[in-house]
Design an enzyme around this catalytic site. Structure first.
Site, mmCIF file in Angstrom:
data_model
loop_
_atom_site.group_PDB
_atom_site.id
_atom_site.type_symbol
_atom_site.label_atom_id
_atom_site.label_comp_id
_atom_site.label_asym_id
_atom_site.label_seq_id
_atom_site.Cartn_x
_atom_site.Cartn_y
_atom_site.Cartn_z
ATOM 1 C CD GLU A 84 -2.742 -1.227 2.487
ATOM 2 O OE1 GLU A 84 -3.781 -1.887 2.416
ATOM 3 O OE2 GLU A 84 -2.394 -0.635 3.525
ATOM 4 C CB CYS A 330 1.037 7.014 10.815
ATOM 5 S SG CYS A 330 1.507 8.577 10.109
HETATM 6 N N1 SAH Z 1 9.617 1.550 9.645
HETATM 7 C C1 SAH Z 1 9.663 3.003 9.613
HETATM 8 C C2 SAH Z 1 8.431 3.608 8.950
HETATM 9 C C3 SAH Z 1 7.169 3.405 9.762
HETATM 10 S S1 SAH Z 1 5.694 4.282 9.411
HETATM 11 C C4 SAH Z 1 9.817 3.532 11.025
HETATM 12 O O1 SAH Z 1 9.737 2.747 11.965
HETATM 13 O O2 SAH Z 1 10.052 4.720 11.182
HETATM 14 C C5 SAH Z 1 5.916 5.937 9.845
HETATM 15 C C6 SAH Z 1 5.606 6.316 11.292
HETATM 16 O O3 SAH Z 1 4.290 5.942 11.734
HETATM 17 C C7 SAH Z 1 6.580 5.706 12.259
HETATM 18 O O4 SAH Z 1 7.058 6.671 13.146
HETATM 19 C C8 SAH Z 1 5.719 4.708 12.970
HETATM 20 O O5 SAH Z 1 6.249 4.343 14.217
HETATM 21 C C9 SAH Z 1 4.397 5.441 13.054
HETATM 22 N N2 SAH Z 1 3.279 4.583 13.413
HETATM 23 C C10 SAH Z 1 3.209 3.238 13.320
HETATM 24 N N3 SAH Z 1 2.006 2.792 13.743
HETATM 25 C C11 SAH Z 1 1.303 3.868 14.118
HETATM 26 C C12 SAH Z 1 -0.026 4.052 14.613
HETATM 27 N N4 SAH Z 1 -0.843 3.023 14.794
HETATM 28 N N5 SAH Z 1 -0.434 5.313 14.864
HETATM 29 C C13 SAH Z 1 0.381 6.365 14.635
HETATM 30 N N6 SAH Z 1 1.638 6.251 14.151
HETATM 31 C C14 SAH Z 1 2.100 5.019 13.890
#
Ligand code: SAH
Length: 342
Positions: A84, A330
């Site tokens: 996605e 996110c």
């Molecule tokens: N693997 C990368 C990219 C992740 S997605 C990383 O760990 O940075 C981008 C951001 O969204 C990251 O900071 C991640 O921790 C956050 N994230 C993940 N799940 C989430 C959620 N349920 N609610 C809000 N942010 C979230």
């Protein structure tokens, strides 16, 4: 097999010449692959390369749009695997594309829906490019321009660093996809050795975001299992060594989990972590998904964290959710259709 879309220009020319392509034609092919999207039929350019080179594909098979204009795109790769990406409209007609680099993710962060999928496989550099080209074509057809790329979709971009690095080189090449380094940001859970390679390879020109999410190692470990190998002190040391040319600064992402990482102790830890770094904390209210063990914060709770950080001298912003309605916010990318309610 030569990865046509994912190989940086010089390496691509070298590899094509090695299989008998004339150097001038090889250089021209790189430009055609990345520039003339949607216009050119590539078939004539690829004759003679059958069995020697592969053109990665990402077919747009679903799209879900929410009221705020955010659009979640589902791509099917050549082996049937699905990923996605998310188009997030920003100011004026500029759109940010949130890019996936893996099918699922191995990091297993407990607050992230993608983490619950486990890792199916990593994308090749070519597949990362194919996804970006297809999303760009889709946006262009709607009169939207993708001005910014964030590597914040499914997967951990530094977990398979070589593919991410190659994709970035192609994206940054003026004869390739032609993105400016300031318009690309890579987000990582904090894989320190790979962070150091990334800092070195791109001299800090490509934006770096670090998923901080806690002010103490104990809490971070509770929500991010891979944090065991990378204490906050090691991550901080790597960030201190990350060069920041021009007006660049680090982004520290902080998902707000009420009762977990919003206590005084955690915020004190964040302040100590940020002290001496040129960084802004980006607060992300937890986005819910089925089976999650956390609660979405109220806006008052998010503002309280914001204030708590400001009181401690830490610059902070809030990233209010976009695309929740399509499960495109996110941490919600888990190949669920929006009809499957949380
Ligand atoms: N693997 C990368 C990219 C992740 S997605 C990383 O760990 O940075 C981008 C951001 O969204 C990251 O900071 C991640 O921790 C956050 N994230 C993940 N799940 C989430 C959620 N349920 N609610 C809000 N942010 C979230």
């Amino acid at each position: 097999m030569i990865d046509l879309l994912g190989t940086p220009r010089e390496a691509l020319v070298r590899e094509l010449v090695a299989v008998g392509v004339r150097p001038a034609r090889a250089a021209q092919l790189f430009r055609v692959l990345h520039r003339s999207r949607g216009v050119t039929d590539l078939t004539p350019d690829l004759t003679g390369l059958e069995g020697k080179a592969v053109l990665a594909t990402a077919e747009l098979t679903e799209s879900h749009r929410t009221d705020d204009g955010t659009e979640k795109l589902v791509f099917t790769l050549a082996d049937g695997a699905r990923i996605e990406s998310v188009l997030v409209p920003m100011k004026l007609d500029r759109t940010t594309l949130c890019v996936s680099t893996q099918v699922g993710c191995a990091m297993a962060c407990s607050f992230c829906a993608t983490g619950t999928l486990g890792l199916k496989r990593s994308l090749t550099a070519g597949e990362i490019l194919a996804q970006i080209h297809a999303a760009r074509d889709h946006a262009t057809a709607q009169g939207r321009a993708v001005g910014r790329l964030v590597f914040m979709g499914m997967g951990e971009p530094l977990h398979h660093y070589d593919a991410t690095r190659d994709a970035l080189h192609v994206l940054l090449d003026r004869l390739g996809a032609g993105f400016g380094s300031k318009s690309i940001m890579v987000s990582t859970v904090g894989l320190v050795p790979k962070m150091r390679r990334f800092s070195e390879d791109f001299g800090g020109r490509v934006g770096l975001a670090l998923s901080l999410h806690a002010g103490t190692d104990a809490t971070r470990l509770r929500i991010i299992p891979t944090a065991r190998a990378t204490p906050l002190a090691d991550i901080r040391a790597a960030l201190l060594d990350h060069p920041l040319p021009g007006s660049r600064y680090l982004m520290l992402e902080y998902v707000v989990l009420p009762g977990v990482n919003d206590t005084d102790e955690e915020l004190d830890g964040v302040a100590a972590f940020v002290d001496g770094l040129y960084a802004v904390v980006n607060l992300i209210p937890f986005n819910p998904f089925a089976g999650a063990e956390f609660r979405t914060p109220t806006s008052d709770e998010v503002w309280a964290v914001h204030q708590g950080l400001r009181d401690r001298g830490v610059p902070a912003w809030i990233r209010w959710p976009r695309g929740r309605g399509a499960h495109g916010a996110c941490g919600q990318l888990a190949l669920q259709s929006p009809e499957e309610t949380v």
